[in-house]
Design an enzyme around this catalytic site. Structure first.
Site, PDB file in Angstrom:
ATOM      1  N   GLY C 258      47.020  28.121  56.457  1.00 41.57           N
ATOM      2  CA  GLY C 258      46.473  29.406  56.024  1.00 41.57           C
ATOM      3  C   GLY C 258      45.939  30.254  57.169  1.00 41.57           C
ATOM      4  N   HIS C 259      45.570  31.474  56.846  1.00 44.03           N
ATOM      5  CA  HIS C 259      45.145  32.455  57.849  1.00 44.03           C
ATOM      6  C   HIS C 259      43.847  32.042  58.532  1.00 44.03           C
ATOM      7  CE1 HIS C 259      43.256  33.689  54.060  1.00 44.03           C
ATOM      8  NE2 HIS C 259      42.311  34.240  54.767  1.00 44.03           N
ATOM      9  N   ASN C 260      43.782  32.308  59.822  1.00 43.60           N
ATOM     10  CA  ASN C 260      42.600  32.071  60.680  1.00 43.60           C
ATOM     11  C   ASN C 260      42.408  30.604  61.057  1.00 43.60           C
ATOM     12  OD1 ASN C 260      42.137  34.774  60.241  1.00 43.60           O
ATOM     13  ND2 ASN C 260      40.508  34.448  58.752  1.00 43.60           N
TER      14      ASN C 260
END
Lengths: 363, 363, 363
Positions: C258-260
């Site tokens: 997922g993002h980050n």
């Protein structure tokens, strides 16, 4: 694209202070921000790093002392993630700069493309497909015959839209999203072991080995407005009626939605969620990552399932669940605590048995 | 394509009644059916909605009173899902109307295409690949060098067939299926923490940090006849020998089959099933959605695992399992019921401890 | 490509014996090996099958009696999987024989391709993208604008590299890998039920139904050297800073990051692992198949999670876990054994209750 601090504040409906004519072309974390970046420092914790960056402007919390933070301008917001929505939308530079129809796209002469539609290289658009005005179709997409896509769609590369799919306005599809694969539906000539297991809760009842015959998907997929589908996610065609996704629902990467399933409005299906066939899901349902949903059940409006839950029976509206099988979150917590104490409990029972046996014999 | 009611009944091997010359061009649910649709109303429950639709013909259960239901013609079937297989196959209008080899396909001159093969735009076929007669290869596919595909294959768009894959007759691949990715196989120069944990059941035994070296996949994938692979599913190449899928097995969307694994005949692997490397799976095995299978075990013929099960050890033939770790379904049910009662059991033991302590002290 | 037995032994840093001028063009399992194959028989168990094959040369364990096994030449290795890495790398014949830039690729004039780069048909390379020397980009790939790919990359077909991605040397991507899809990040105008559930551990606190607003991904993906990403795996763009994968980490098929999220060096993420957003993962972490990781936690260096584990809280360095929720492996084993005995424990408590009640009444 460049904006002034004032333009960004206006777009967010927020107050600004200082030199609001400063030009901004990007957003950054406080410690990484350069002179033309807007630093995102919506809480005092994040603002500490402003000193190690070079930001001249930042988004801060209400009543923050922007001058003490060494800034030349500031925007003040009360709900940081809402501000993130607005500011990231303004500063997004997108994936491609494509315009018009690429010469290497293959578009059936009977397809209808609305005004301002762009189509990337190597995209295939089938007979009688209709693409709404303002849509941007990326490279390597396949849009099947008789598919309908609403206005302002954004399709990244290698997206599949199956034949006869019907999709509303502002659809967003990430790379490799598959709308309209065939449903996974097979039947054996005679009753199968799986059918017996379902009926008896565990007994195959002597079913003999058989081969599987395919049930074709005559239905398609219907998707509402403002839906987003993640990378490599898959939504299968219905058998007779369409599989359906309601307005405003968002599907994350690698999510699977089986044939005939209906998902309501404004649902969130997080990464790798798997929904079997013929499930009815209400509105505003949130399923955490890797949740599984067995076939032929319903999930009521506003239900929430924690990541990893396996939902094996109907959920009433508003229910919050966790676990495998999924139970109310507070029940899960209670069971889980008792499990952690189980080895000690077992020892207690052993001790009790000895004590009672001794008392019994001493009676 | 249009059929008479009689033609459909004949294809299903079923009895028909009434005006069996009625023309049918599609199938529909009873409440949605129009005048040229065949309504699917195989049980009295579904037949209730016939009145709100406009169907003139329907598929009904044996001995149904078709005239009382307002129909002009009817077909009678005893096993509804079997009839679904036949009728949906007849009425499927397919995804494309492609014919011949598209001018924008790139086909190596040494590839051999059988009679009647069609190839969609932007498909790439490698050196010495052989495609069986009657196959339809969709747009954006890649078929590797030396791959062999049997007759009458149906590949949707963006399917990968790796180099040296061998696939039988009537293969169906949904969009984004990946046959022949490299296996996930790495090794550290010295014994790794993972190897120690497996040996000791939980102790890394002081293994130091190391980098991973790649083991290449020299094997490929061998697939039997009548296999279907779902959208975005992945089957990895074997390391030395081929990874293998037996005749008649069906893999749903987002299924993963690791390197060297062998799946037998007529298995069903439902959505998001994950099978590690070097697993031996027998015939007629059914794994529900999101089932996981650890590496280097076997699963006997006819075993069935409920959705979400994690299979961590060998399963004998015919075993029906559930849970994480997967155990016999009846054991799982028994454990689960006891878990639900665990908090009460803990309270009972507390009460007992007090009672016994009191009795002991009153002795 | 053909090698002598001596050349292979030298490449492995291993001893050889016999006629080391024998020519080898492939590797095989002992029972399948032909005259020009190198049989892989690193343990006496595997060597038994040499008699049923036609191998003249084999890789054996140290001090094996190669002449008694009927061989003309042999190579001796102490750590078989290490030898597998070397020998499979030498004998890998690859997926394509492409050279140069295919005429049907669409490459922006501002893109920079290093020396010896090959590009397959129908690949799209965006503005200002830079591809390192010696890279082989397969067919049907999309490389976004401003993306940077290091030297000697190997991209199979239909790989997505998003705009602004930065990738190190020797990157390997399997078919359908998606680097740089948009993050799954949405917000409601007012506090949502999910936010309340997280705060209260289970109570939606009367949150009303709302629609989701999108937070765009302004960040991209940064990947180190020697990383491999599996078929149909997905790595999302960061919101502001980049999502990051460290040097030497390997991601299997259908993995989601997922993002980050930041993954450290030399990690193994096995098939279908799902990692939520904003997770910090250390170095040398191994997550088994289908492991899930909740958002906003950290996993320390060298932690190992067994297949199917759901990690719901921070893990210290070196921790070995299993289960849902994931706990220390030995705790899991203890709980699991107690669970299996639970039904008996419940019966014991019933018996005790009767005994104590009887003793109490007989006092």
């Amino acid at each position: 694209m460049t904006y002034t601090v004032q333009q960004i504040a206006d777009a967010l409906g927020a107050e600004a202070a200082g030199d609001t004519t400063l030009q901004i072309d990007s957003a950054a974390e406080p410690g990484d921000a350069g002179a033309s970046d807007l630093a995102l420092a919506m809480s005092p914790k994040y603002a500490e790093a402003l000193g190690s960056g070079a930001a001249r402007a930042a988004i801060l919390w209400p009543d923050a002392d922007w001058q003490a933070l060494g800034l030349k301008a500031a925007i003040f917001v009360a709900r940081p993630r809402m501000a993130m929505s607005g500011v990231t939308a303004m500063l997004d530079t997108g994936q491609w700069d494509q315009a018009g129809i690429h010469a290497a796209a293959v578009i059936d002469p009977s397809a209808e493309l609305g005004e301002g539609v762009s189509v990337g290289p190597f995209t295939v658009i089938g007979a009688r497909a209709r693409i709404g005005a303002g849509s941007a179709i990326g490279p390597h997409c396949t849009i099947g015959k008789d598919a309908v896509l609403g206005p302002d769609a954004r399709l990244r590369e290698m997206v599949s839209i199956g034949a006869r799919a019907t999709i509303g306005a502002r659809f967003i599809a990430q790379p490799g999203a598959r709308i309209g694969a065939d449903g996974f539906s097979f039947v054996t000539p005679e009753v199968s072991g799986v059918e017996n297991v379902r009926r008896t809760m565990g007994d195959q009842a002597g079913a003999r080995a058989q081969s599987w015959l395919r049930i074709h998907s005559l239905g398609a997929v219907t998707i509402g407005d403002d839906v987003e589908v993640g990378a490599n996610a898959t939504i299968d065609n219905g058998t007779i009626r369409d599989t359906a996704i309601g307005d405003g629902s968002k599907l994350d990467n690698l999510v699977h939605v089986g044939h005939n399933t209906r998902v309501g409005r404004d649902c969130l299906l997080c990464g790798q969620v798997g929904i079997s066939g013929s499930v009815e899901i209400g509105n505003n349902v949130v399923l955490g990552g890797q949740v599984g949903v067995v076939d032929n059940i319903y999930i009521g409006d506003g239900a929430i399932a924690a990541g990893g839950s396996k939902i094996l029976s109907n959920l009433p509206a508003g229910r919050v669940v966790m676990g495998y099988p999924a139970v109310r979150m507070e029940t899960h917590t209670e069971i889980y605590k008792a499990q952690r104490r189980l080895p000690r409990l077992a020892r207690d029972v052993e001790t009790l048995k000895k004590a009672v046996s001794k008392q019994g014999s001493s009676d």
